[in-house]
Enzyme design. Structure first.
Site, PDB file in Angstrom:
ATOM      1  N   ASP A   1      38.433  46.495  35.325  1.00 54.58           N
ATOM      2  CA  ASP A   1      37.054  46.920  35.069  1.00 54.58           C
ATOM      3  C   ASP A   1      36.589  47.766  36.246  1.00 54.58           C
ATOM      4  O   ASP A   1      36.981  47.560  37.392  1.00 54.58           O
ATOM      5  CB  ASP A   1      36.111  45.757  34.774  1.00 54.58           C
ATOM      6  CG  ASP A   1      35.995  44.756  35.919  1.00 54.58           C
ATOM      7  OD1 ASP A   1      36.883  44.722  36.782  1.00 54.58           O
ATOM      8  OD2 ASP A   1      35.009  44.010  35.937  1.00 54.58           O
TER       9      ASP A   1
ATOM     10  N   CYS B   1      26.946  46.374  42.623  1.00 53.83           N
ATOM     11  CA  CYS B   1      28.251  46.564  43.242  1.00 53.83           C
ATOM     12  C   CYS B   1      28.240  47.587  44.366  1.00 53.83           C
ATOM     13  O   CYS B   1      29.254  47.767  45.046  1.00 53.83           O
ATOM     14  CB  CYS B   1      29.272  46.947  42.171  1.00 53.83           C
ATOM     15  SG  CYS B   1      29.739  45.533  41.137  1.00 53.83           S
TER      16      CYS B   1
ATOM     17  N   ASP C   1      35.409  40.240  34.668  1.00 52.95           N
ATOM     18  CA  ASP C   1      36.743  40.075  35.253  1.00 52.95           C
ATOM     19  C   ASP C   1      37.678  39.294  34.331  1.00 52.95           C
ATOM     20  O   ASP C   1      38.884  39.538  34.310  1.00 52.95           O
ATOM     21  CB  ASP C   1      36.642  39.360  36.600  1.00 52.95           C
ATOM     22  CG  ASP C   1      36.040  40.236  37.678  1.00 52.95           C
ATOM     23  OD1 ASP C   1      36.089  41.470  37.536  1.00 52.95           O
ATOM     24  OD2 ASP C   1      35.516  39.688  38.662  1.00 52.95           O
TER      25      ASP C   1
ATOM     26  N   LYS D   1      29.077  45.871  47.774  1.00 50.04           N
ATOM     27  CA  LYS D   1      30.411  45.417  48.135  1.00 50.04           C
ATOM     28  C   LYS D   1      30.854  45.999  49.475  1.00 50.04           C
ATOM     29  O   LYS D   1      30.450  47.100  49.850  1.00 50.04           O
ATOM     30  CB  LYS D   1      31.421  45.863  47.071  1.00 50.04           C
ATOM     31  CG  LYS D   1      31.482  44.998  45.828  1.00 50.04           C
ATOM     32  CD  LYS D   1      32.650  45.424  44.968  1.00 50.04           C
ATOM     33  CE  LYS D   1      32.858  44.478  43.793  1.00 50.04           C
ATOM     34  NZ  LYS D   1      34.033  44.879  42.977  1.00 50.04           N
TER      35      LYS D   1
ATOM     36  N   HIS E   1      47.644  42.377  44.847  1.00 47.54           N
ATOM     37  CA  HIS E   1      47.445  43.766  44.429  1.00 47.54           C
ATOM     38  C   HIS E   1      46.036  43.997  43.871  1.00 47.54           C
ATOM     39  O   HIS E   1      45.832  44.789  42.973  1.00 47.54           O
ATOM     40  CB  HIS E   1      48.531  44.225  43.439  1.00 47.54           C
ATOM     41  CG  HIS E   1      48.683  43.368  42.220  1.00 47.54           C
ATOM     42  ND1 HIS E   1      47.918  43.521  41.092  1.00 47.54           N
ATOM     43  CD2 HIS E   1      49.538  42.347  41.956  1.00 47.54           C
ATOM     44  CE1 HIS E   1      48.297  42.645  40.174  1.00 47.54           C
ATOM     45  NE2 HIS E   1      49.272  41.916  40.678  1.00 47.54           N
ATOM     46  N   SER E   2      45.064  43.292  44.452  1.00 46.87           N
ATOM     47  CA  SER E   2      43.642  43.548  44.184  1.00 46.87           C
ATOM     48  C   SER E   2      43.308  43.516  42.701  1.00 46.87           C
ATOM     49  O   SER E   2      42.553  44.363  42.208  1.00 46.87           O
ATOM     50  CB  SER E   2      43.232  44.911  44.776  1.00 46.87           C
ATOM     51  OG  SER E   2      43.502  44.967  46.145  1.00 46.87           O
ATOM     52  N   ASP E   3      43.855  42.540  42.002  1.00 49.04           N
ATOM     53  CA  ASP E   3      43.535  42.428  40.579  1.00 49.04           C
ATOM     54  C   ASP E   3      42.150  41.834  40.406  1.00 49.04           C
ATOM     55  O   ASP E   3      41.486  41.434  41.367  1.00 49.04           O
ATOM     56  CB  ASP E   3      44.587  41.594  39.845  1.00 49.04           C
ATOM     57  CG  ASP E   3      44.894  42.145  38.459  1.00 49.04           C
ATOM     58  OD1 ASP E   3      43.951  42.589  37.789  1.00 49.04           O
ATOM     59  OD2 ASP E   3      46.073  42.140  38.065  1.00 49.04           O
TER      60      ASP E   3
END
Length: 342
Positions: free
Chosen positions: A222, A14, A87, A17, A44-46
């Site tokens: 997460d 990650c 996720d 990213k 909302h960036s879930d």
């Protein structure tokens, strides 16, 4: 002319990213999608999308892939799959199907690809899902991950931005895997530290999700590439504040030593820059600050639970054996600001 050798692990997970600032700049320009059955989108960036199919069933859909952060292809496959599957658990869902996503150099040994896919398939099986296919392209570097579909009851979706003042914040895995993997790439990480990082990254969040199911969490996410502070900032959504206690943070002990030796990632510095003005540190050691910005690969769940349930919920997670803890609480003071104290 000699060709450059293909290097398997250049630094990934990650940490690869896009930074949160750059990503937000692009996403805010996309046109909104309106559909009464779209319960959770990208607004909302879930952690995953949720689409209602019937009154009792909603589909949870996610996608995640990245370059290797460890040298062992089999372990990399496990980590990448666990990270993608996470996720679904962050939304409170159950895994059903998965599809492989593969980028692989044509000149690299295909046995390496086989080991990656084997590791990923075993994690999908452990999750109780079915690996149903996938897609591959030739690329100059290795990348692997999954597209995952799960299900959930429409009334039981755990969004990331529904925390409430007074809630306790529980983190279900130790921090520091990004720092440890960085130290490993330059030959500075101990076997003990790397083993702890791998154990954390290959553990499915399925078990923490199941342990927390009897309780009544208000919000969940997460912790991955934006670090603990970045993902907590998304949870607060400008409505609430938070106070964290740095002495309560579960972490891989050697990660603090490596941070003090400046074995850091560029991604952590992007996270720090993005959160300027949104975090207040009070007598917090530098290494602990870095731990909070450190991008996590296949990190733990960050869960906002009613305070009266926190100790019992933590005990349920502690029984799983990984480092976890109650790391702070949600407040109604200073909305959008995270205070880090002893």
């Amino acid at each position: 002319m000699n060709e450059q050798p293909i290097v398997f692990c250049k630094g990934g997970g990650c940490t690869a990213k896009l930074g949160p600032g750059a990503l937000a700049h692009v996403l805010e320009k996309l046109p909104p999608f309106t559909d009464p059955n779209l319960l959770v989108g990208f607004d909302h960036s879930d952690d995953a999308a949720v689409y209602k199919l019937t009154d009792d069933i909603a589909m949870v859909q996610t996608l995640d892939f990245f370059p290797p952060m460890v040298e062992d292809p089999y372990i990399f496959g496990q980590i990448a799959a666990a990270n993608a599957l996470s996720d679904i658990y962050a939304m409170g869902g159950t895994v059903k199907t998965a599809l492989n996503i593969v980028c692989f150099p044509e000149k690299m040994d295909l046995n390496i690809l086989g080991r990656i896919l084997q590791g990923g398939a075993e994690k999908v099986r452990e999750a109780g899902g079915i690996l149903a296919g996938g897609h591959s392209i030739a690329d100059s570097d290795v990348k692997y991950g999954l597209s995952v579909t799960g299900i959930i009851h429409p009334d039981k979706v755990l969004e990331n931005n529904a925390c409430q003042p007074g809630d306790a914040l529980i983190l279900t895995k130790p921090l520091g895997v990004g720092i440890v993997c960085t130290a490993s790439r330059v030959g500075q990480a101990s076997e003990e530290a790397m083993a702890a990082a791998i154990a954390s990254m290959t553990t499915l969040n399925k078990y923490a999700s199941e342990a927390l199911a009897p309780f009544e969490p208000h919000a969940c996410t997460d912790v991955t590439g934006f670090g603990l502070l970045g993902h907590l900032n998304e949870m607060l959504a400008g409505r609430c504040g938070a106070q964290l206690h740095w002495k309560a943070l579960p972490h891989i002990p050697q990660a603090l030593e490596y941070a003090d030796e400046f074995l850091l990632t560029a991604a952590a510095q992007r996270n720090r820059n993005h959160l300027e003005g949104k975090v207040e540190f009070e007598a917090t050691p530098f290494a602990l600050e870095e731990l909070l910005f450190d991008p996590q690969t296949s990190g733990g769940l960050l869960v906002s639970v009613p305070a009266e349930q926190a100790e019992e919920a933590l005990a349920a997670v502690q029984a799983l054996g990984l480092g976890c803890g109650i790391i702070g609480h949600v407040t109604d003071a200073h909305p959008g600001v995270i205070r880090v104290t002893e």
